[in-house]
Write an enzyme that holds these catalytic residues in place. Structure first.
Site, short mmCIF file in Angstrom:
data_model
loop_
_atom_site.label_atom_id
_atom_site.label_comp_id
_atom_site.label_asym_id
_atom_site.label_seq_id
_atom_site.Cartn_x
_atom_site.Cartn_y
_atom_site.Cartn_z
N LYS A 1 2.50 -7.94 15.62
CA LYS A 1 2.59 -6.66 16.32
C LYS A 1 3.58 -6.80 17.48
CE LYS A 1 -0.78 -4.92 13.81
NZ LYS A 1 -0.57 -3.84 12.82
N GLU B 1 3.32 -3.64 6.49
CA GLU B 1 3.79 -3.01 5.25
C GLU B 1 5.21 -2.46 5.35
OE1 GLU B 1 1.93 0.38 7.57
OE2 GLU B 1 1.57 -1.76 7.27
N HIS C 1 -0.26 -5.67 0.07
CA HIS C 1 -0.72 -4.71 1.07
C HIS C 1 -0.91 -3.38 0.36
CE1 HIS C 1 -0.88 -2.03 4.48
NE2 HIS C 1 -0.84 -3.05 5.33
N HIS D 1 -5.87 -6.01 0.38
CA HIS D 1 -6.65 -5.44 1.47
C HIS D 1 -7.76 -4.60 0.85
CE1 HIS D 1 -3.75 -6.22 4.90
NE2 HIS D 1 -3.08 -6.61 3.83
N SER E 1 -8.72 -6.26 7.33
CA SER E 1 -7.83 -6.10 8.48
C SER E 1 -7.91 -4.68 9.00
CB SER E 1 -6.38 -6.44 8.10
OG SER E 1 -5.88 -5.51 7.17
#
EC number: 4.1.1.39
Length: 485
Positions: free
Chosen positions: A176, A205, A294, A327, A379
């Protein structure tokens, strides 16, 4: 209404329009074969439309039918190739909605092709005017069909062996901010997180190859960080390098470069499409690479209860397709995830055989024919203070990814990683000692924090933050099966 009303003989092929239920797409006496593909649809007919006719139309339009009778049906084994709706039940507590069970002969589908399967099952039928809404809730995939697919390229067992990580969930973090960092600063985040105790970091992503950081630059800095963190910690580390691109040629080029740099794992996004996913899974199998998926974009069609495709179906398709990670929800995080439904997703990923379990949203027994197991990933909005809940709800074979819960730590990224690792190790130790770690979780974490300043800072910062919103997609669990119409 249980009687078959199919028109037989020469009248069946008279020119003109005929109701789908009269053309053979409604067969209440049909007993599905072991080799049939079975789809369960949630059908919401337009006002005044007979639910049997609506369900038969779904069967017809997802197999051999068109809007009028065509004589060329007589040139085929029409009775065999027609999909057969054999059961229609009202959905519990949802007036105007019906569960339609539809069986498809296996010969209708190309071996080993999710694209072909989905083109039939979720093709034109979803735009059919007599329906207000339509949702694919679940599928039963026969062993004969399952065995035509590769399955996960690596699988949970081999992944743990490659990573040399056993007896606990794996820990990760998404870098991030997801966009805007230079390659050098991106690599710094990766190094700090891995050095602090995480097993993985990952691209998000939508980080591919943008003006602020081209893909080759990111790969070089990330793998430099991985190698340094491995040398510093003595552990095997990895970072999910997102090879998603505009063409298959570009994705293969990026994947090959990741391999040359020594990466153990690459990443793709769900939005690249089913054929591209299967192609990358085959590449990963050939090249001994773990493949992370993802699920970017899935909520556009999985989140609403009355229209689209349930994520349990996507999970089944992705296990067939051959990804190693997916995910699958957190329950306690910021993203959609009813506890019972999410457990069903995790069961699909990790079990050798899924028995029907209405409470978890699983309508059919599903054998997996020895396909490798798929590692679910949790997540989105999780932190160290939830570790006891995560271990209880999601189990051991899972990747717990703390993005903000690592990088947002007040003492820095490495401290955030350390806080998560210490919290996990403390909870695993308590579990292995036979303690009631679920109820004693806060106490266990508080005690561990006495000798770990980063964990104490994490607990003080996020306390018991959780995202408690009502889920939009919950199981339609009925204590007793509804009566067939």
């Amino acid at each position: 209404m249980n009687d078959s009303i199919t028109v037989r003989g020469k009248d069946r092929y008279k020119s003109g329009v005929m109701e789908y239920k009269k053309m053979g797409y409604w067969e209440p006496d049909y007993v599905p074969k072991d080799t049939d593909v079975i789809a369960l649809f949630r059908v919401t007919p337009q006002d005044g439309v007979d639910p049997i006719e609506a369900s038969a139309a779904v069967a017809g339009e997802s197999s051999t039918a068109t809007w009028t009778v065509v004589w060329t049906d007589r040139l085929t084994a029409a009775e065999k190739y027609r999909a057969k709706c054999y059961r229609v039940d009202p959905v519990p507590n949802s007036p105007g909605q019906y569960f339609a069970y539809i069986a498809y002969d296996l010969d209708l589908f190309e071996n080993g092709s999710i694209a072909n399967l989905s083109a039939s099952i979720i093709g034109n039928v979803f735009g059919f005017k007599p329906l207000k809404a339509l949702r694919l809730e679940d599928m039963r995939l026969p062993i004969a069909y399952v065995k035509t697919f590769q399955g996960p390229a690596t699988g949970i067992v081999v992944e743990r062996e490659r990573m040399d990580k056993f007896g606990r969930p794996l820990l990760g973090a998404t870098v991030k901010p997801k966009l805007g960092l230079s390659g050098r600063n991106y690599g710094r985040v990766v190094y700090e997180a891995l050095k602090g105790g995480l097993d993985f970091t990952k691209d998000d992503e939508n980080i591919n190859s943008q003006p602020f950081m081209h893909w080759r630059e990111r790969f070089l800095y990330c793998m430099e960080a991985v190698n340094k963190a491995q040398a510093a910690s003595g552990e095997i580390k990895g970072t999910y390098l997102n090879v998603t691109a505009g063409t298959m040629e570009e994705m293969y080029e990026r994947a090959e470069f990741a391999k040359q740099l020594g990466s153990v794992i690459i990443m793709i996004d769900l939005v690249i499409g089913y054929t591209a996913i299967q192609s990358m899974a085959k590449w990963a199998r050939r090249n001994d690479m773990i493949l992370h998926l993802h699920r970017a974009g899935h909520s556009t069609y999985t989140r609403q209860r009355n229209h689209g495709v349930s994520f349990r179906v996507i999970a089944k398709w992705m296990r067939l397709a051959g990804v190693d990670h997916i995910h699958a929800g957190t329950v306690v995080g910021k993203l959609e995830g009813d506890p019972s439904t999410t457990k069903g997703y995790y069961d699909i990923c990790r079990e050798d055989y899924n028995p029907a379990n209405l409470e978890h949203g699983l309508f059919f027994d599903q054998p997996w024919a020895s396909l490798n197991k798929l590692m679910p990933v949790a997540s989105g909005g999780i932190h160290a203070g939830q570790m006891h809940q995560l271990l209880d709800l999601l189990g051991e074979d899972v990747v717990l990814q703390f993005g903000g819960g690592t990088i947002g730590h007040p003492m820095g990224i490495a401290a955030g990683a350390t806080a998560n690792r210490v919290a996990l190790e403390a909870m695993i130790l308590a579990r292995n000692e036979g303690r009631d770690y679920v109820h004693e979780g806060p106490e266990i974490l508080a005690k561990a924090a006495q000798t770990c300043t980063p964990l104490k800072a994490a607990l003080d910062t996020w306390k018991n933050v959780s995202f408690n919103y009502e889920s939009t997609d919950t199981p339609d669990y009925a204590p007793t099966p509804s009566v067939s119409m």
